[in-house]
Enzyme design. Structure first.
Site, PDB file in Angstrom:
ATOM      1  N   ASP A  61      -0.588   7.104 -13.616  1.00 49.78           N
ATOM      2  CA  ASP A  61      -1.366   6.649 -14.768  1.00 49.78           C
ATOM      3  C   ASP A  61      -2.664   7.408 -14.972  1.00 49.78           C
ATOM      4  O   ASP A  61      -3.312   7.260 -16.001  1.00 49.78           O
ATOM      5  CB  ASP A  61      -1.695   5.158 -14.616  1.00 49.78           C
TER       6      ASP A  61
ATOM      7  N   HIS B 132      -1.974   3.406  -4.644  1.00 48.11           N
ATOM      8  CA  HIS B 132      -0.616   2.934  -4.880  1.00 48.11           C
ATOM      9  C   HIS B 132      -0.147   2.192  -3.649  1.00 48.11           C
ATOM     10  O   HIS B 132      -0.479   2.581  -2.525  1.00 48.11           O
ATOM     11  CB  HIS B 132       0.318   4.128  -5.152  1.00 48.11           C
TER      12      HIS B 132
ATOM     13  N   HIS C 187      -0.479  -2.814 -13.076  1.00 51.90           N
ATOM     14  CA  HIS C 187       0.847  -2.161 -13.096  1.00 51.90           C
ATOM     15  C   HIS C 187       0.859  -1.226 -14.301  1.00 51.90           C
ATOM     16  O   HIS C 187       0.155  -0.214 -14.310  1.00 51.90           O
ATOM     17  CB  HIS C 187       1.915  -3.261 -13.136  1.00 51.90           C
TER      18      HIS C 187
HETATM   19  N1  CMC Z   1     -10.245   2.215  -6.246  1.00 52.45           N
HETATM   20  C1  CMC Z   1     -11.046   1.902  -5.199  1.00 52.45           C
HETATM   21  N2  CMC Z   1     -10.592   1.309  -4.079  1.00 52.45           N
HETATM   22  C2  CMC Z   1      -9.285   1.029  -4.018  1.00 52.45           C
HETATM   23  C3  CMC Z   1      -8.403   1.343  -5.071  1.00 52.45           C
HETATM   24  C4  CMC Z   1      -8.942   1.974  -6.217  1.00 52.45           C
HETATM   25  N3  CMC Z   1      -8.151   2.294  -7.242  1.00 52.45           N
HETATM   26  N4  CMC Z   1      -7.149   0.954  -4.739  1.00 52.45           N
HETATM   27  C5  CMC Z   1      -7.247   0.415  -3.519  1.00 52.45           C
HETATM   28  N5  CMC Z   1      -8.539   0.457  -3.080  1.00 52.45           N
HETATM   29  C6  CMC Z   1      -9.048   0.040  -1.785  1.00 52.45           C
HETATM   30  C7  CMC Z   1      -9.149  -1.489  -1.706  1.00 52.45           C
HETATM   31  O1  CMC Z   1     -10.433  -1.930  -2.110  1.00 52.45           O
HETATM   32  C8  CMC Z   1      -8.874  -1.724  -0.258  1.00 52.45           C
HETATM   33  O2  CMC Z   1     -10.024  -1.399   0.466  1.00 52.45           O
HETATM   34  P1  CMC Z   1     -10.450  -2.266   1.765  1.00 52.45           P
HETATM   35  O3  CMC Z   1      -9.351  -2.017   2.770  1.00 52.45           O
HETATM   36  O4  CMC Z   1     -11.776  -1.751   2.180  1.00 52.45           O
HETATM   37  O5  CMC Z   1     -10.487  -3.711   1.319  1.00 52.45           O
HETATM   38  C9  CMC Z   1      -7.821  -0.682   0.100  1.00 52.45           C
HETATM   39  O6  CMC Z   1      -8.058   0.402  -0.810  1.00 52.45           O
HETATM   40  C10 CMC Z   1      -6.395  -1.173  -0.038  1.00 52.45           C
HETATM   41  O7  CMC Z   1      -6.231  -1.707  -1.357  1.00 52.45           O
HETATM   42  P2  CMC Z   1      -5.224  -2.849  -1.742  1.00 52.45           P
HETATM   43  O8  CMC Z   1      -5.725  -3.562  -2.955  1.00 52.45           O
HETATM   44  O9  CMC Z   1      -4.936  -3.679  -0.526  1.00 52.45           O
HETATM   45  O10 CMC Z   1      -3.926  -2.007  -2.099  1.00 52.45           O
HETATM   46  P3  CMC Z   1      -2.644  -2.548  -2.843  1.00 52.45           P
HETATM   47  O11 CMC Z   1      -1.520  -1.788  -2.286  1.00 52.45           O
HETATM   48  O12 CMC Z   1      -2.574  -4.038  -2.778  1.00 52.45           O
HETATM   49  O13 CMC Z   1      -2.913  -2.182  -4.358  1.00 52.45           O
HETATM   50  C11 CMC Z   1      -2.953  -0.978  -6.394  1.00 52.45           C
HETATM   51  C12 CMC Z   1      -2.299  -1.106  -5.008  1.00 52.45           C
HETATM   52  C13 CMC Z   1      -2.182   0.062  -7.198  1.00 52.45           C
HETATM   53  C14 CMC Z   1      -2.853  -2.327  -7.130  1.00 52.45           C
HETATM   54  C15 CMC Z   1      -4.420  -0.565  -6.214  1.00 52.45           C
HETATM   55  O14 CMC Z   1      -4.496   0.696  -5.571  1.00 52.45           O
HETATM   56  C16 CMC Z   1      -5.168  -0.523  -7.546  1.00 52.45           C
HETATM   57  O15 CMC Z   1      -5.670  -1.566  -8.003  1.00 52.45           O
HETATM   58  N6  CMC Z   1      -5.283   0.696  -8.187  1.00 52.45           N
HETATM   59  C17 CMC Z   1      -5.913   0.801  -9.470  1.00 52.45           C
HETATM   60  C18 CMC Z   1      -4.937   0.339 -10.543  1.00 52.45           C
HETATM   61  C19 CMC Z   1      -3.857   1.366 -10.785  1.00 52.45           C
HETATM   62  O16 CMC Z   1      -4.133   2.561 -10.928  1.00 52.45           O
HETATM   63  N7  CMC Z   1      -2.606   0.884 -10.894  1.00 52.45           N
HETATM   64  C20 CMC Z   1      -1.465   1.745 -11.232  1.00 52.45           C
HETATM   65  C21 CMC Z   1      -0.484   1.813 -10.103  1.00 52.45           C
HETATM   66  S1  CMC Z   1       0.692   3.153 -10.360  1.00 52.45           S
HETATM   67  C22 CMC Z   1       1.648   2.631 -11.666  1.00 52.45           C
HETATM   68  C23 CMC Z   1       2.710   1.721 -11.229  1.00 52.45           C
HETATM   69  O17 CMC Z   1       3.602   2.165 -10.468  1.00 52.45           O
HETATM   70  O18 CMC Z   1       2.690   0.565 -11.676  1.00 52.45           O
END
Ligand code: CMC
Length: 423
Positions: free
Chosen positions: A358, A302, A263
């Site tokens: 970010d 996101h 986050h």
């Molecule tokens: N890099 C590589 N692959 C990714 C990433 C990433 N940053 N984010 C998601 N994926 C892939 C993930 O591996 C999955 O692939 P598969 O379907 O093959 O298993 C798919 O995309 C869906 O990911 P998810 O984890 O189910 O998505 P989520 O909605 O649960 O997670 C997130 C959202 C923000 C936690 C995630 O995108 C992430 O970890 N990003 C990096 C951390 C980050 O930048 N966070 C800041 C968010 S913006 C600030 C805020 O509002 O807090």
């Protein structure tokens, strides 16, 4: 075609219809018709936990509006304090209201001396500023016991005013404590962002006046972080607030939610990632590693945005202005190359992974000399009005206490075995 869904329980053959209102269905209709049958929705990916009139986020089209006003217009024309007023009161202030609001915020920036002398001095010398901030916000509730009177709308506004005023003071104190520098008192002649920068960086000069490009950039970054509807920290706050905890305790819980790298901690994680990549030439192999499932591209992806995060675009524009004053952050070239490759790559395209807010904020903060462990603290100062607007909205609406159900998957009943008889 009726705007509704019909659900048939195949065990009994009975059907019932639920109207679709504002893009959702009322789950109580499900509960009334199918008692004891839970929705399993870890991470709340399909659950709207509340109705809210604060922020509209259309992730498919990359749209973000506070109380109806597009984020692009607010970032260009408004100030952080005006946006705070808007989020909390629902309307932009007239000049008189704005002047009073700025006066009130400016004149509540001091904190009790016991906080500085006894509380902050008690932390270990290398305490993380976010850990200090979480605890300091919670500690404020003990200085304002009347904050518990949450039913009184005037009292709520007094506490909201205090938290917005004192956020930068607590944050700068956490930084100064973490580097063993004396605390700098607030300067009421400076605006919100300038005063924060003064409390961060002032040494022996009579008055610290930051470069206007940097204080404006900081103000814009605070605007961009001011609210983002039901994210992890705001949801935590609404859950805690639903028990009628005081606002300081509720905001401390939200701040803890923000601390994690998924986050508010992602901006710090981005800089670590860029440093690990090390050079422009290593970008392609790093992308391959991520695609192979080893790690994530921090600052990308996101839960809600499936298009370019509009905040990231504004941050990127401001980065150029800041770098004209501070000199270019050497990690910028790596970041630009990462973005360029990822936006063309099928792995990222097929999963709708774009830069989020970010991705570039850390580069600006670093160029402005903020240490990495202050990045999430800056996010917290910005998010304060959003948290408080949600807290106030939920109390006004008298929402029920949050209490989700679970699907139990553990062992069924079994008998206790004395320790001497266990394998
Ligand atoms: N890099 C590589 N692959 C990714 C990433 C990433 N940053 N984010 C998601 N994926 C892939 C993930 O591996 C999955 O692939 P598969 O379907 O093959 O298993 C798919 O995309 C869906 O990911 P998810 O984890 O189910 O998505 P989520 O909605 O649960 O997670 C997130 C959202 C923000 C936690 C995630 O995108 C992430 O970890 N990003 C990096 C951390 C980050 O930048 N966070 C800041 C968010 S913006 C600030 C805020 O509002 O807090």
């Amino acid at each position: 075609m009726p705007d509704s869904v019909t659900i048939t329980d195949n065990r009994t053959g009975e059907s019932f219809e639920i109207p679709i209102v504002d893009g959702g269905v009322d789950a109580s209709e499900w509960r009334n018709n199918l008692p004891g049958l839970w929705f399993l929705d870890p991470g709340f990916t399909t659950t709207a936990s509340t109705e809210s009139a604060i922020t509209e986020l259309d992730g498919a089209n990359g749209i973000l509006r506070y109380r109806g006003y597009p984020i692009e217009q607010l970032a260009e024309h408004s100030t952080f304090l005006e946006v705070c007023y808007l989020l909390i009161n629902g309307e932009l202030p007239n000049q008189q209201q704005l002047d009073k609001w700025i006066y009130d915020v400016t004149h509540h920036t001091f904190i009790h001396e016991n906080m500085r002398k006894r509380f902050y001095e008690g932390f270990h010398y290398d305490a993380h500023p976010m850990g200090m901030l979480v605890s300091a916000i919670a500690a404020l509730s003990t200085f304002y016991p009347e904050a518990k009177n949450i039913e009184d709308p005037i009292n709520r506004l007094i506490q909201i005013n205090r938290l917005i005023s004192k956020g930068p003071t607590l944050a700068a104190m956490a930084y100064r404590a973490s580097i063993g520098m004396p605390f700098v008192y607030p300067d009421n002649e400076l605006n919100y962002a300038e005063n924060f920068l003064s409390m961060m960086w002032k040494i022996a000069e009579p008055r610290y006046i930051p470069d206007p490009v940097l204080s404006r950039a900081l103000d814009v970054l605070l605007i961009l972080h001011a609210d983002h509807e039901q994210n992890c920290s705001t949801t935590a706050l609404r859950v805690i607030g639903s028990s009628h905890a005081d606002p300081y305790s509720s905001v401390a819980g939200a701040t803890a939610g923000l601390y994690g790298p998924r986050h508010g901690g992602a901006n710090e994680a981005v800089i670590h990632m860029l440093r690990d990549i090390g050079s422009y030439e290593n970008v392609e192999s790093f992308i391959e590693t991520v695609k192979g499932g080893d790690g994530r591209l921090m600052g990308f992806g996101h839960r809600v945005y499936k298009a370019y995060d509009p905040r990231a675009r504004i941050v990127k524009d401001h980065a150029e202005e800041v770098f004209k004053v501070t000199g270019k952050n050497p990690l910028l070239d790596i970041a630009l190359k990462l973005e360029e490759i990822a936006l063309e790559d099928d792995y990222f395209k097929s999963r709708n992974l774009y830069p989020n807010v970010d991705f570039y904020t850390g580069l600006i903060y670093q160029a402005m000399n903020f240490p990495m462990d202050m990045f999430t603290v800056l996010f917290a100062i910005g998010r304060m009005p959003g948290w408080l607007a949600h807290w106030n909205e939920a109390i006004e609406a008298n929402v029920r206490i949050s209490r989700p159900r679970q699907v139990y998957v553990g062992p069924s009943e079994r008998n206790y075995v004395p320790v001497s008889e266990r394998d």
